[in-house]
Design an enzyme around this catalytic site. Structure first.
Site, PDB file in Angstrom:
ATOM      1  N   HIS A 202     -11.235 -59.811  -0.984  1.00 27.35           N
ATOM      2  CA  HIS A 202     -10.611 -58.723  -1.742  1.00 27.35           C
ATOM      3  C   HIS A 202      -9.094 -58.908  -1.752  1.00 27.35           C
ATOM      4  CE1 HIS A 202      -8.713 -54.583  -1.543  1.00 27.35           C
ATOM      5  NE2 HIS A 202      -9.283 -54.572  -2.736  1.00 27.35           N
TER       6      HIS A 202
ATOM      7  N   HIS B 117      -0.231 -57.064  -5.615  1.00 31.98           N
ATOM      8  CA  HIS B 117      -0.884 -55.949  -4.920  1.00 31.98           C
ATOM      9  C   HIS B 117       0.225 -55.141  -4.260  1.00 31.98           C
ATOM     10  CE1 HIS B 117      -3.755 -54.179  -1.713  1.00 31.98           C
ATOM     11  NE2 HIS B 117      -3.915 -53.543  -2.853  1.00 31.98           N
TER      12      HIS B 117
END
Length: 313
Positions: free
Chosen positions: A34, A108
């Site tokens: 992830h 991110h």
């Protein structure tokens, strides 16, 4: 007596028992990563998310806090591959005002230091050296793809991917098995979460996750997804990852002076792995993605599911 070496999972797919070689790839348990590139976040980049902190991008302390709670992986993508990870969550972004009109990064919370083309070349090199290991690359989000440049950027990126991986690409019209991929000499699947016209690229792979920092909530929500009927011939991801809240409650986490996301993940991952072992005995799982994929026995736990009774031809 010399110390016992840990088992290597660098080539685990080629070592699966023969009865699994003709199983559709959708029915195999595959370890996934992830936010795969979050180890590379640039402390000097502007803040992309959360929205509440964007205006503080110029403040080093704010960027440091974002990075502390955005890093979900602590090893390079090559080391993740060596550890046995075969699915990668790759979130694409374009930096505003970049002098190179087609240069892209991952993101991110912050942008990465390394650009997309450099990382994909590394993945291609690894795939070439491990022809029996099947990789799934999921490209998504496409932050900064404004309307006036989006078509150009998508066209450039997809053309680069098709040219780079070439004959390694498994086409979306196929129903891949290990044996069929090995026979054709193909070992890369690229999922592209946007409209595109290449037969070599797959559409979006559903990613189910708990959307919570509470492991019990994550388990409960994933159970709801897994117990629903799903298409027989398609990939899906069961995400064990924890997710920070998007409202003001995020401050309850990111302002903790002696904590960070890595520490929270390390406390929760053993429980989540026990849960996925129990759940896989009741409902099929395919790709299982997690944070900190090279730690705490994540990869061997998922690979072991392939030799349990749940895998059927």
């Amino acid at each position: 007596m010399p110390a016992k070496k840990d088992k290597s999972y660098c080539d685990w797919m080629s070592q699966l028992p023969p009865e699994l070689h003709d199983i559709p790839f959708f029915k195999l348990a595959i370890p996934g990563s992830h936010d795969s590139m979050s180890y590379d976040l640039d402390i000097n980049s502007s803040i992309i998310e959360p929205d509440r902190l964007k205006r503080l991008s110029r403040i080093y302390c704010a960027r440091k806090i974002v990075r502390k709670w955005a890093v979900t992986q602590d090893e390079t993508i090559t080391k993740q591959l060596d550890a046995g990870v075969r699915y990668f969550d790759l979130r694409i972004a374009r930096k505003a005002h970049d002098p190179d009109p087609t240069r892209l990064y991952f993101h991110h919370g912050l942008y990465t230091r390394t650009d997309v083309e450099t990382v994909l070349k590394d993945v291609n090199d690894w795939a070439g050296g491990h022809p029996k290991e099947i990789l799934v690359l999921a490209l998504s989000h496409f932050h900064g793809f404004d309307k006036n440049v989006a078509e150009q950027l998508h066209r450039h990126l997809t053309s680069f991917i098709v040219t780079l991986f070439g004959a390694k690409l498994i086409h979306k019209r196929d129903i891949p098995t290990l044996k069929s991929c090995w026979d054709k000499g193909r070992n890369v699947i690229v999922s592209y979460d946007s409209r595109q016209h290449f037969n070599e690229l797959w559409s979006k792979i559903p990613y189910y996750y708990g959307n919570s920092m509470n492991t019990r909530d994550v388990e409960s929500k994933l159970c709801q997804f897994l117990e629903k009927p799903s298409p027989a011939q398609s990939f899906f991801v069961c995400g064990l990852n924890l997710t920070l809240p998007e409202n003001a409650r995020i401050l309850l986490y990111i302002l903790r002076p002696c904590d960070n996301l890595v520490k929270v993940i390390r406390r929760s991952l053993p429980r989540l792995l026990r849960w996925v072992e129990q759940q896989a005995a009741k409902t099929p799982v395919n790709i299982v993605a997690s944070d900190l994929v090279t730690r705490d026995g994540f990869v061997p736990t998922i690979i072991k599911l392939n030799t349990s009774k749940r895998v059927k031809p």
